[in-house]
Design an enzyme around this catalytic site. Structure first.
Site, short mmCIF file in Angstrom:
data_model
loop_
_atom_site.label_atom_id
_atom_site.label_comp_id
_atom_site.label_asym_id
_atom_site.label_seq_id
_atom_site.Cartn_x
_atom_site.Cartn_y
_atom_site.Cartn_z
N ASN A 7 0.85 -1.18 0.00
CA ASN A 7 0.00 0.00 0.00
C ASN A 7 0.89 1.24 0.00
O ASN A 7 1.70 1.43 0.92
CB ASN A 7 -0.91 -0.02 1.23
CG ASN A 7 -1.93 1.10 1.22
OD1 ASN A 7 -1.63 2.23 0.87
ND2 ASN A 7 -3.16 0.78 1.62
N HIS A 43 -5.62 3.42 -1.58
CA HIS A 43 -6.93 3.66 -0.96
C HIS A 43 -7.26 5.14 -1.14
O HIS A 43 -7.04 5.96 -0.25
CB HIS A 43 -6.88 3.30 0.52
CG HIS A 43 -8.21 3.31 1.20
ND1 HIS A 43 -8.54 2.44 2.20
CD2 HIS A 43 -9.29 4.11 1.04
CE1 HIS A 43 -9.77 2.68 2.63
NE2 HIS A 43 -10.24 3.70 1.93
N GLU A 70 -8.70 0.10 -2.91
CA GLU A 70 -9.57 -0.01 -1.75
C GLU A 70 -10.41 1.26 -1.62
O GLU A 70 -9.98 2.34 -2.03
CB GLU A 70 -8.74 -0.15 -0.47
CG GLU A 70 -7.83 -1.34 -0.42
CD GLU A 70 -7.04 -1.39 0.87
OE1 GLU A 70 -6.54 -2.48 1.20
OE2 GLU A 70 -6.92 -0.34 1.55
N HIS A 190 -3.75 -4.56 7.65
CA HIS A 190 -3.87 -3.47 8.62
C HIS A 190 -2.97 -3.76 9.82
O HIS A 190 -3.22 -4.68 10.61
CB HIS A 190 -5.30 -3.22 9.11
CG HIS A 190 -5.48 -1.81 9.62
ND1 HIS A 190 -5.91 -0.77 8.83
CD2 HIS A 190 -5.25 -1.27 10.84
CE1 HIS A 190 -5.96 0.34 9.53
NE2 HIS A 190 -5.55 0.06 10.76
N ASP A 191 -1.92 -2.97 9.93
CA ASP A 191 -0.95 -3.03 11.04
C ASP A 191 -0.11 -4.30 11.05
O ASP A 191 0.54 -4.61 12.06
CB ASP A 191 -1.65 -2.84 12.39
CG ASP A 191 -2.08 -1.40 12.62
OD1 ASP A 191 -1.65 -0.52 11.84
OD2 ASP A 191 -2.86 -1.16 13.55
N GLY A 213 1.10 -1.35 4.25
CA GLY A 213 1.54 -0.02 3.87
C GLY A 213 2.28 0.72 4.95
O GLY A 213 3.48 0.94 4.86
N HIS A 214 1.58 1.11 6.02
CA HIS A 214 2.16 2.00 7.02
C HIS A 214 3.46 1.46 7.60
O HIS A 214 4.48 2.17 7.64
CB HIS A 214 1.14 2.25 8.14
CG HIS A 214 1.64 3.19 9.20
ND1 HIS A 214 1.63 4.55 9.04
CD2 HIS A 214 2.20 2.95 10.41
CE1 HIS A 214 2.13 5.12 10.12
NE2 HIS A 214 2.49 4.17 10.96
#
Length: 239
Positions: A7, A43, A70, A190-191, A213-214
């Site tokens: 991401n 996203h 997304e 996610h995370d 991503g993050h």
């Protein structure tokens, strides 16, 4: 092997903080694929605070692996996805003002809504995925929508991994088993990070893809983008 889709929203966040085109989301996408990334996820949100509509169209011809878009399926988002025709669209029920995605769909409550939208995408030849909390009871209704896959929302797993990883992963394993029973493909995101990814990937059956991503972009600040992508791929390897 579970595929890694990167991401690149955070690349756009850094760019937008200063204006201009640096860092370039298109160059990042090309490099990530050169380094072994097997997909690019974006996203785009209505306020364009990171990925913009222009980015979506600019990225389309450059993503030669898998393009995953997304978003919350408002009409402008639906129309954009139908025009761009990525390999996959992931439906996420985030509010316009949400900092980041913070919940999966209630597939029972929104069954009719999701069914209609998914039919549009599938008629256009776009693979569909529904963002879902780790709740086996919701899988049956996800299957009824006609979706191809679900994406497990992994924030709770990441949050509780250090305290008790066996307990943290259990609802995800249970949901994955039910998803397989209904013939649904399984994604997750996610995370997820270098710290918690391997245990998740090793213990969730039939995991086709993770979207990260993050953590990946943050770790790349210290390790470099190529090294970080390679490190994630090693976490996903089964040997």
């Amino acid at each position: 092997m579970t595929k890694l889709s990167v991401n690149i929203n955070k690349i756009a966040t850094i760019r937008n903080a200063r204006g201009g085109e640096t860092p370039s989301v298109t160059e990042a996408a090309v490099k990530i694929q050169e380094y072994g990334g097997q997909g690019i996820t974006i996203h785009p949100r209505p306020d364009e605070r990171h990925i913009t509509r222009k980015d979506v169209y600019d990225l389309k011809p450059l993503v030669t692996t898998e393009f995953n878009i997304e978003g919350n399926p408002h009409r402008p988002f639906i129309d954009m996805v139908l025009e761009v025709k990525p390999e996959q669209v992931t439906l996420v029920p985030d509010a316009d003002d949400a900092i980041t995605s913070n919940a999966g769909w209630d597939t029972k409550k929104h069954l009719d809504f999701l069914t209609g939208i998914i039919a549009e995408f599938k008629n256009a030849g776009i693979r569909t995925s529904i963002f879902l909390d780790p709740n086996p009871e919701l899988v049956e209704y996800a299957a009824k929508t006609g979706t191809d896959r679900i994406e497990l929302y992994t924030e709770a797993y990441a949050k509780n991994y250090t305290a008790n990883k066996e307990l943290a992963i259990k609802p995800y394993y249970d949901t994955a088993v039910v998803a397989a029973d209904f013939g649904l493909g399984l994604n997750a995101g996610h995370d997820l990070s270098l710290d918690n990814l391997k245990y998740f990937a090793d213990n969730i059956p039939n995991l086709l893809e993770v979207s990260i991503g993050h953590a990946l972009i943050s770790e790349a600040l210290y390790m470099g983008l190529e090294n970080t992508v390679q490190a994630y791929l090693k976490r996903l390897a089964k040997w």
